[in-house]
Design a protein around this motif. Structure first.
Motif, PDB file in Angstrom:
ATOM      1  N   ASN A  44       0.936  -1.150   0.015  1.00 50.06           N
ATOM      2  CA  ASN A  44       0.055   0.088  -0.089  1.00 50.06           C
ATOM      3  C   ASN A  44       0.794   1.316   0.017  1.00 50.06           C
ATOM      4  N   ARG A  45       1.959   1.177  -0.412  1.00 47.83           N
ATOM      5  CA  ARG A  45       2.903   2.373  -0.626  1.00 47.83           C
ATOM      6  C   ARG A  45       2.875   2.747  -2.155  1.00 47.83           C
ATOM      7  N   LEU A  46       2.718   4.142  -2.286  1.00 52.01           N
ATOM      8  CA  LEU A  46       2.603   4.513  -3.600  1.00 52.01           C
ATOM      9  C   LEU A  46       4.094   5.336  -3.917  1.00 52.01           C
ATOM     10  N   TYR A  47       4.347   5.172  -5.001  1.00 57.28           N
ATOM     11  CA  TYR A  47       5.690   6.039  -5.340  1.00 57.28           C
ATOM     12  C   TYR A  47       5.175   6.704  -6.538  1.00 57.28           C
ATOM     13  N   VAL A  48       5.896   8.010  -6.640  1.00 55.61           N
ATOM     14  CA  VAL A  48       5.681   8.572  -7.914  1.00 55.61           C
ATOM     15  C   VAL A  48       7.299   9.077  -8.372  1.00 55.61           C
ATOM     16  N   PHE A  49       7.579   8.720  -9.592  1.00 55.28           N
ATOM     17  CA  PHE A  49       8.798   8.749 -10.147  1.00 55.28           C
ATOM     18  C   PHE A  49       8.939  10.044 -10.918  1.00 55.28           C
TER      19      PHE A  49
END
Length: 287
Positions: A44-49
């Motif tokens: 449930n961890r969201l990453y935006v690169f």
């Protein structure tokens, strides 16, 4: 962030599982604008690169690149979105610090500032292409103790990217936590400066001044060489090169004019509100 061809897009490809586009390998820019990639992990961890173009872009001017990056950073900051990490890529296979690499590093340090430095990872890439291990280790030492030293002293860390998904994720997982505003965001939003009045904008103006001087000197040399030549074909080639440089000279003038700060505005800025972050000065050729 980082110079064209330094592995920015490949690093993100390893994180997202995207297929690599090889167009940047010839040192032509693969990234024309700001690109965002979202990865939602099972925990449930969201990453935006975010992938950005380098300041040596094939098709766009450095002023346009700075405007694009600044516009994106300002928009995120106004929406209360801060960066949890800033990755700067550098080819370990480079045998010298070229003018292009120095320019990208200088702009990077000036838009980051000291407060966000702990969120910076100076990532060396292309270790799988390095043949002489002793030579590249000496390059690492030179980067850490010379070119990168002010950034490292402010809290930045060097990491090695081994061209694998696991290596990329190991670097990224060390950057989780609360975000931090970069100097450019504070200058644009908190103290309401225009882009040409920011630390990065002023640095770009200085770079244009140096470029203008170099272009004038080159044109002068071409004119003298053309006068000394008796071969009509060679004279024709030299004159064509002179016309090309004169066109570049005009473009540099135009870019400088758009970044110039009027005298009374410069005076007012001396007494205006200052950002919390401070600029990081690097010891680079030409600075």
């Amino acid at each position: 962030m980082g110079p064209t061809g330094s592995g920015k897009s490949n690093f993100i490809n390893q994180l997202t599982g995207r297929k690599e586009n090889n167009s940047a390998h010839g040192l032509k820019s693969d990234t024309q604008g700001i690109r965002e990639f979202t990865v939602n992990l099972s925990n449930n961890r969201l990453y935006v690169f975010v992938d950005t173009p380098g300041f040596d872009d094939t098709y766009r001017s450095d002023r346009d690149i700075l405007h694009t990056i600044a516009e994106w950073l300002e928009k995120k900051y106004r929406n209360e979105v801060k960066l949890t990490g800033i990755i700067y890529t550098h080819r370990i296979t480079d045998n010298r610090m070229s003018g292009s690499v120095c320019k990208n590093l200088d702009m990077f340090s000036r838009l980051c500032g000291d407060k966000a430095a702990e969120r910076v990872r100076l990532v060396t890439t292309m270790w799988d292409k390095a043949k002489d291990k002793n030579l590249v280790e000496s390059r690492v030492s030179q980067l850490e103790t010379n070119f990168w030293k002010p950034l490292i002293d402010a809290g930045a860390r060097h990491e090695r990217f081994n061209n694998s998904s696991g290596s990329a994720w190991e670097i990224v997982r060390g950057l989780t936590g609360d975000g931090e505003a970069v100097l450019l965001q504070e200058e644009l939003v908190d103290v309401e400066r225009k882009l040409n009045e920011t630390t990065a904008g002023k640095a770009l103006y200085s770079q244009f001044q140096r470029l203008l001087h170099e272009q004038k000197e080159t044109i002068k040399q071409l004119q003298e060489e053309a006068k000394a030549q008796k071969d009509p074909e060679l004279v024709k080639q030299l004159e064509a090169e002179q016309r090309r440089l004169e066109a570049e000279l005009q473009k540099t003038w135009d870019d400088m004019d758009k970044l110039k700060i009027p005298f009374f505005r410069r005076l007012a800025l001396l007494f205006s509100k200052k950002p919390q972050s401070r600029k990081i000065e690097l010891s680079l050729p030409g600075n």
